[in-house]
Design a protein around this motif. Structure first.
Motif, PDB file in Angstrom:
ATOM      1  N   ARG A  47      -1.834   2.743   2.087  1.00 14.15           N
ATOM      2  CA  ARG A  47      -2.325   3.686   1.073  1.00 14.15           C
ATOM      3  C   ARG A  47      -2.591   5.049   1.697  1.00 14.15           C
ATOM      4  O   ARG A  47      -2.276   6.081   1.108  1.00 14.15           O
ATOM      5  CB  ARG A  47      -3.603   3.160   0.415  1.00 14.15           C
ATOM      6  N   ARG A  69      -4.692  -0.776   3.399  1.00 18.33           N
ATOM      7  CA  ARG A  69      -5.433   0.481   3.570  1.00 18.33           C
ATOM      8  C   ARG A  69      -4.608   1.505   4.351  1.00 18.33           C
ATOM      9  O   ARG A  69      -4.553   2.674   3.992  1.00 18.33           O
ATOM     10  CB  ARG A  69      -6.757   0.236   4.283  1.00 18.33           C
ATOM     11  N   SER A  71      -6.188  -4.673   5.685  1.00 16.60           N
ATOM     12  CA  SER A  71      -6.077  -3.640   6.711  1.00 16.60           C
ATOM     13  C   SER A  71      -4.724  -2.938   6.606  1.00 16.60           C
ATOM     14  O   SER A  71      -4.639  -1.710   6.660  1.00 16.60           O
ATOM     15  CB  SER A  71      -6.250  -4.258   8.097  1.00 16.60           C
ATOM     16  N   GLY A  84       0.798  -1.220   0.000  1.00 19.97           N
ATOM     17  CA  GLY A  84       0.000   0.000   0.000  1.00 19.97           C
ATOM     18  C   GLY A  84       0.824   1.259   0.000  1.00 19.97           C
ATOM     19  O   GLY A  84       0.544   2.197  -0.752  1.00 19.97           O
ATOM     20  N   LYS A 114      -4.345  -3.208  -4.726  1.00 16.93           N
ATOM     21  CA  LYS A 114      -4.820  -4.201  -3.763  1.00 16.93           C
ATOM     22  C   LYS A 114      -5.065  -5.557  -4.416  1.00 16.93           C
ATOM     23  O   LYS A 114      -5.281  -6.548  -3.735  1.00 16.93           O
ATOM     24  CB  LYS A 114      -6.081  -3.716  -3.065  1.00 16.93           C
TER      25      LYS A 114
END
Length: 66
Positions: free
Chosen positions: A45, A42, A39, A20, A26
């Motif tokens: 990112r 995210r 998780s 990320g 993804k």
């Protein structure tokens, strides 16, 4: 000195975070530990969007989960 193996969920989070924070898709998510990996992805990112790339992003990862 021997290194202890980290548990699999911590490793999945770490791998997802690395993908990320580097801005990759993804779609690279493996089938195992999907939720934990996502998780981490995210969070990575979000850090990428906040400008924490490279060493600064990885440093944050280690302070949170290391």
């Amino acid at each position: 000195m021997k290194r202890q193996k980290r548990d699999m969920s911590e490793r999945a989070y770490s791998k997802g975070y690395q993908v990320g924070v580097s801005g990759r898709s993804k779609d690279l998510c493996p089938d195992t530990n999907h939720d934990t990996w996502m998780s981490g992805w995210r969070d990575g990112r979000a850090d990428n969007w906040d400008g924490l790339t490279g060493v600064s992003g990885l440093h944050k990862q280690h302070t949170l989960h290391g």
